[in-house]
Scaffold this active site. Structure first.
Site, PDB file in Angstrom:
ATOM      1  N   ASP A   1     -12.707   7.969  11.595  1.00  0.00           N
ATOM      2  CA  ASP A   1     -11.353   7.437  11.452  1.00  0.00           C
ATOM      3  C   ASP A   1     -10.432   8.522  10.895  1.00  0.00           C
ATOM      4  O   ASP A   1     -10.369   8.744   9.685  1.00  0.00           O
ATOM      5  CB  ASP A   1     -11.428   6.213  10.523  1.00  0.00           C
ATOM      6  CG  ASP A   1     -10.101   5.517  10.339  1.00  0.00           C
ATOM      7  OD1 ASP A   1      -9.062   6.118  10.650  1.00  0.00           O
ATOM      8  OD2 ASP A   1     -10.113   4.360   9.875  1.00  0.00           O
TER       9      ASP A   1
ATOM     10  N   GLU B   1      -3.709  20.385  20.866  1.00  0.00           N
ATOM     11  CA  GLU B   1      -2.866  21.548  20.508  1.00  0.00           C
ATOM     12  C   GLU B   1      -3.576  22.831  20.913  1.00  0.00           C
ATOM     13  O   GLU B   1      -4.714  23.088  20.507  1.00  0.00           O
ATOM     14  CB  GLU B   1      -2.563  21.529  19.002  1.00  0.00           C
ATOM     15  CG  GLU B   1      -1.473  22.514  18.637  1.00  0.00           C
ATOM     16  CD  GLU B   1      -1.115  22.463  17.151  1.00  0.00           C
ATOM     17  OE1 GLU B   1      -1.170  21.381  16.550  1.00  0.00           O
ATOM     18  OE2 GLU B   1      -0.790  23.535  16.622  1.00  0.00           O
TER      19      GLU B   1
ATOM     20  N   HIS C   1      -0.162  31.981  19.610  1.00  0.00           N
ATOM     21  CA  HIS C   1       0.263  30.704  20.193  1.00  0.00           C
ATOM     22  C   HIS C   1       0.829  30.893  21.591  1.00  0.00           C
ATOM     23  O   HIS C   1       0.600  30.086  22.477  1.00  0.00           O
ATOM     24  CB  HIS C   1       1.354  30.087  19.312  1.00  0.00           C
ATOM     25  CG  HIS C   1       0.793  29.289  18.190  1.00  0.00           C
ATOM     26  ND1 HIS C   1       1.442  28.230  17.615  1.00  0.00           N
ATOM     27  CD2 HIS C   1      -0.374  29.394  17.534  1.00  0.00           C
ATOM     28  CE1 HIS C   1       0.703  27.730  16.654  1.00  0.00           C
ATOM     29  NE2 HIS C   1      -0.411  28.427  16.583  1.00  0.00           N
TER      30      HIS C   1
ATOM     31  N   LYS D   1      -1.239  20.747   7.067  1.00  0.00           N
ATOM     32  CA  LYS D   1      -1.275  20.337   8.484  1.00  0.00           C
ATOM     33  C   LYS D   1      -2.232  21.252   9.245  1.00  0.00           C
ATOM     34  O   LYS D   1      -2.991  20.808  10.097  1.00  0.00           O
ATOM     35  CB  LYS D   1       0.141  20.390   9.059  1.00  0.00           C
ATOM     36  CG  LYS D   1       0.292  19.770  10.445  1.00  0.00           C
ATOM     37  CD  LYS D   1      -0.003  20.726  11.573  1.00  0.00           C
ATOM     38  CE  LYS D   1       0.256  20.072  12.921  1.00  0.00           C
ATOM     39  NZ  LYS D   1      -0.139  20.954  14.036  1.00  0.00           N
TER      40      LYS D   1
HETATM   41  C1  MEV Z   1       0.261  24.721  13.539  1.00  0.00           C
HETATM   42  O1  MEV Z   1      -0.280  23.583  14.160  1.00  0.00           O
HETATM   43  C2  MEV Z   1      -0.339  24.917  12.178  1.00  0.00           C
HETATM   44  C3  MEV Z   1       0.266  26.011  11.337  1.00  0.00           C
HETATM   45  O2  MEV Z   1       1.675  25.817  11.212  1.00  0.00           O
HETATM   46  C4  MEV Z   1      -0.404  25.941   9.986  1.00  0.00           C
HETATM   47  C5  MEV Z   1       0.196  26.833   8.949  1.00  0.00           C
HETATM   48  O3  MEV Z   1       1.402  27.131   9.006  1.00  0.00           O
HETATM   49  O4  MEV Z   1      -0.555  27.196   8.013  1.00  0.00           O
HETATM   50  C6  MEV Z   1       0.071  27.361  11.986  1.00  0.00           C
END
Ligand code: MEV
Length: 422
Positions: A284, A80, A381, A268
């Site tokens: 792992d 990513e 991004h 995430k």
């Molecule tokens: C993207 O991979 C992760 C985010 O969505 C995490 C978040 O929203 O805190 C930017």
């Protein structure tokens, strides 16, 4: 596709040939491109069955991590585009504000013999207590090496779970596995014990052991990581005053505590950083992921793993994370790049690796939250996204420079970049 039996017994060339035939394509050139020299390839091929090539991912470095007063460059494996940049920004921000401090809250791993039993439980319990010293004695050859390293079995308990499922009981084993993640050790011990109990108690007690397996849920193997500074040290952040930034961060952290939709995405973001280091060190990541999400739901409600705390004049950003990691065993010492990763990290022990991984998770989370509560994440991004699109469209160096300038304040999409290049 045809059904095939005995695929695993084919040579690598035969497997590729079969696949090409099925797809009506010649894949050999493409697959050959990702082949290593025979000595390395042999190591990789022995990791799994049916390997036909390798799947490259970028191997990156996030510098400037100050963790427990040591500076680290952290290797990360992730596809990513924004993750390494976010981790590096988070690290740099905290480096000048005291860095990350960690505390290992525990390193106990656990496994179970899950069994059903329909008779008088206290009688089985008594017989088990009687047989336990002999069982532990028989286990010696299997555990003596681990004991020499300071680990082994910490306790064995018999648990009555019949309130939750009729006739369901567990023998619960706690382990210390030192610098190993311990899955193989734990599962070998559990399977040995299951067999021993069947051999020695089964004549008199009609129990049925259904599963002998470690649990990847490791709430007793946890690290706490904290980044904190005085409010004024935050400075102005992306156009927000220190106080405004701190309050927006607190609000974002509270949203992740009460709303599952936000909590999952919040976590995430943490796992973006965690997994990338876990991968780079040959650990792992599926186990780490499974445990982290179960831990996030330990209150009965799924919540964000990290929290902002505003205390008097202090901004505190903190997280507890369950981690089962190894710096010996598994592929850590086999994969040429996991060996390099550990070397770059100054050959940490498992506890130090827990601290590093959790710090990267928190840095990652800090950067994501910082962007979200200020500029939004798309700005950062899109810079990386633009490069990916330009690469896909085969842009040359001159076009890349021009596109970077043009899209500074414009919306990036595949369509808009294609039109720009025309
Ligand atoms: C993207 O991979 C992760 C985010 O969505 C995490 C978040 O929203 O805190 C930017």
């Amino acid at each position: 596709m045809e059904q095939i039996s005995g695929f695993s017994r084919l040579s690598k060339g035969q497997k590729i040939h079969w696949l090409c035939k099925q797809m009506n394509l010649d894949l050999s050139k493409l697959l050959d491109q990702y082949k290593f020299d025979p000595s390395v390839q042999k190591i990789l091929d022995e990791f799994t069955e049916n390997s036909i090539s390798n799947f490259p991912l970028p191997y990156s470095i996030a510098p400037n991590f100050l963790i427990d007063e040591k500076i680290y460059c952290v290797p990360m494996v992730i596809e990513e585009s924004s993750v390494v940049a976010a981790a590096s920004h988070g690290a740099k921000f905290w480096m000048t504000r005291g860095g990350f401090t960690t505390q290992i809250l525990g390193t106990t791993k656990r496994g179970h013999l899950h069994f059903f039993y329909r008779d008088d439980f206290s009688k089985l319990n008594l017989a088990f207590e009687e047989i336990k010293p002999k069982l532990l004695d028989s286990l010696k050859p299997l555990i003596s090496n681990m004991e020499k390293r300071g680990g082994g079995i910490k306790s064995i308990k018999l648990l009555d779970r019949t309130d939750e499922a009729p006739h369901f009981y567990q023998w619960e084993f706690d382990f210390e596995t030192c610098d190993a993640m311990g899955a193989n050790f734990i599962n070998s011990v559990l399977e040995f014990c299951a067999q021993y109990l069947k051999d020695h108690l089964k004549n008199n007690f009609d129990f049925d052991i259904i599963l002998s397996i470690l649990t990847n849920y490791t709430p007793q193997s946890v690290v706490e990581v904290t980044a904190q500074c005085r409010m004024s040290e935050l400075g102005s952040v992306d156009g927000c005053s220190a106080m405004e930034f701190a309050e927006r961060m607190l609000a974002a952290s509270q949203i992740a505590q009460v709303d599952i939709s936000r909590a999952v995405t919040h976590n995430k973001g943490i796992m973006n950083g965690v997994d990338a280091v876990v991968m780079a060190t040959g650990n792992d990541y599926r186990a780490v992921e499974a445990s982290a999400h179960a831990f996030a739901a330990r209150s009965g409600k799924y919540q964000g793993l990290s929290k902002v705390i505003l205390e008097e004049d202090k901004f505190i950003f903190q997280m507890q994370l369950p981690l089962a990691l190894g710096t010996v065993g598994g592929i850590t010492g086999l994969h040429p790049l996991t060996k390099l990763s550990l070397q770059i990290l100054k050959n940490p022990n498992a506890k130090e690796l827990m601290s590093i991984v959790a710090s990267v998770g928190l840095a990652q989370n800090f950067s994501a939250m910082r962007s979200l509560v200020t500029t939004g994440i798309q700005k950062g991004h899109m810079k990386m996204h633009l490069l990916n699109i330009l690469q896909q469209l085969g842009a040359n160096e001159k076009q890349i420079i021009a596109a970077k300038q043009y899209f500074k304040d414009r919306v990036v999409s595949f369509q808009s970049v294609r039109e720009f290049l025309l």
